[in-house]
Enzyme design. Structure first.
Site, short mmCIF file in Angstrom:
data_model
loop_
_atom_site.label_atom_id
_atom_site.label_comp_id
_atom_site.label_asym_id
_atom_site.label_seq_id
_atom_site.Cartn_x
_atom_site.Cartn_y
_atom_site.Cartn_z
CD GLU A 133 -2.96 -1.17 2.26
OE1 GLU A 133 -3.87 -2.01 2.20
OE2 GLU A 133 -2.86 -0.33 3.17
N GLY A 137 4.33 0.41 2.58
CA GLY A 137 5.60 -0.10 2.10
C GLY A 137 5.94 -1.43 2.75
CB ILE A 163 -0.38 -3.98 -7.82
CG1 ILE A 163 -0.65 -3.40 -6.43
CG2 ILE A 163 -0.92 -5.40 -7.95
CD1 ILE A 163 0.08 -4.09 -5.29
CB CYS A 235 2.67 -15.93 -1.72
SG CYS A 235 1.14 -16.85 -1.44
CD GLU A 360 8.45 -10.21 -3.83
OE1 GLU A 360 8.17 -10.55 -2.67
OE2 GLU A 360 7.73 -10.48 -4.80
#
Length: 380
Positions: A133, A137, A163, A235, A360
């Protein structure tokens, strides 16, 4: 064969099957390489390359579809080869595979898996993973996106940023705060409450799509197994694994360019590769490449043993991306002024790797993950 790989002896560490997967990715990468400079310059995402990767069985490797039987090294090599061309297409493989498909495969119902995974593996349907968002972060626990029950389904409202693939996706995996805690949901992007806008003005990842997403009462269905942030992090761990390999592909491309140039360019009466300072840069870069590749192979063994925990994955992401940037920078120095031109891929890789360093989990975040594991004390 790459000069860097030959010096490392990578070929001898791979099985025939792993080489086969590597070669599939290399062939697909060669097609993408034909247009990547112009695609990056013009900020073009080529949908036809999705089918190319699907035809090679590279989408959702280890999850579903033609690549379901691939082991961890094979998937790592696919990421490695695609990022040697450009990070944008390794990023696609990560978003479509471990993030979107991985969430549905691990956390979804049998009906959800049947509905989405075959088409996604075939490249006919695209997915995105909506966690980050604008204000949060790295602080994923501070989600402001909310989901409320609406009869037998849910309604989600909030804003997401950076995204991947959101503007072309068919389904979005969305993480939101509920009265019972954070949960994961599926939102079909045709819903009138879902809107995605491409982020422009990027100096990195120019051949891929990153978007701002606005959810305004979008109808959603819950992923049954997606309870708590830990579900999202499973994930992310899978996606970070691909990054640890992919960054080395970019590093290899840069180092190979520098090595070739060092033997071809002559100054002060001979090739620059005969100068001690140039050899020192190349040697240091090669040592870091080899260490990174050995680390990636270790992570693969952990992954195949279902033992890939957050700590070793943080080590892999932090080290391999950080060292890939240093290798690319050293290569730019060897290439001198020409290194900042599009005659070589180095500046494109450097810009892309700076983006990979941020997403990531930043260097700082992974450093604190490692520190917490070593001391038992949280410094967040």
């Amino acid at each position: 064969m790459s000069v860097t790989e030959a010096a490392f002896g990578l070929e001898s560490l791979l099985t025939d099957e792993q080489r086969s997967w590597r070669d599939r990715a290399r062939i697909a990468g060669a097609v993408i390489a034909e247009t990547i400079d112009s695609d990056a310059e013009s900020a073009v995402f080529r949908r036809e390359y999705v089918r190319l990767l699907a035809g090679a069985g590279l989408i959702g490797m280890g999850i579903a579809g033609p690549g379901a039987g691939a082991d961890a090294v094979s998937y790592g090599l696919a990421c490695y080869e695609l990022e040697a061309v450009d990070t944008s297409w390794r990023t696609f493989l990560s978003v479509q595979g471990p993030l979107a498909m991985g969430a549905i495969a691990k956390l979804g119902s049998p009906q959800q898996r049947e509905r989405w995974l075959p088409g996604m593996a075939a490249g006919e349907l695209l997915g995105c993973f909506c966690l980050t968002e604008p204000q949060g972060g790295s602080d994923s626990a501070a989600l402001e996106t909310t989901a409320v029950r609406d009869g037998g389904s849910w309604r989600i409202s909030g804003v997401k940023r950076w995204i991947g693939l959101a503007s072309v996706a068919d389904v979005a995996v969305v993480w939101a705060k509920t009265a019972e805690g954070i949960r994961g949901f599926l939102v079909e992007t045709t819903d009138p409450g879902f809107a995605a806008t491409d982020i422009t003005g990027k100096f990195a990842l120019r051949a891929s799509l990153q978007c701002d997403v606005v959810l305004d009462g979008a109808r959603a269905e819950e992923l049954p197994g997606a309870t708590g942030l830990s579900a999202a992090f499973t994930c992310l761990t899978e996606a970070r694994y691909g990054i640890a390999w992919g960054a080395l592909g970019a590093a290899r491309a840069c180092l190979d360019a520098a090595i070739e140039r060092s033997t071809a360019r002559e100054v002060f009466g001979g090739p620059i590769g005969a100068k001690q300072l140039v050899q020192a840069r190349l040697a240091d870069a090669f040592v870091e490449f080899e260490k990174g590749m050995l680390l990636a192979l270790h992570l693969a063994s952990l992954k195949d043993a279902h033992a890939l925990a957050p700590l070793p994955m943080s080590v892999g992401k932090l080290n391999n991306v950080r060292e890939a940037i240093r290798i690319a920078s050293a290569a730019r120095e060897v290439l001198a002024g020409d290194g900042v031109t599009d005659e070589f891929p180095v500046m494109r890789h450097l810009a892309n790797l700076e983006a990979v360093r941020t997403y990531e989990g930043t260097d700082d975040i992974h450093t604190l993950v490692i520190g917490r594991a070593l001391t038992g004390l949280s410094a967040f």
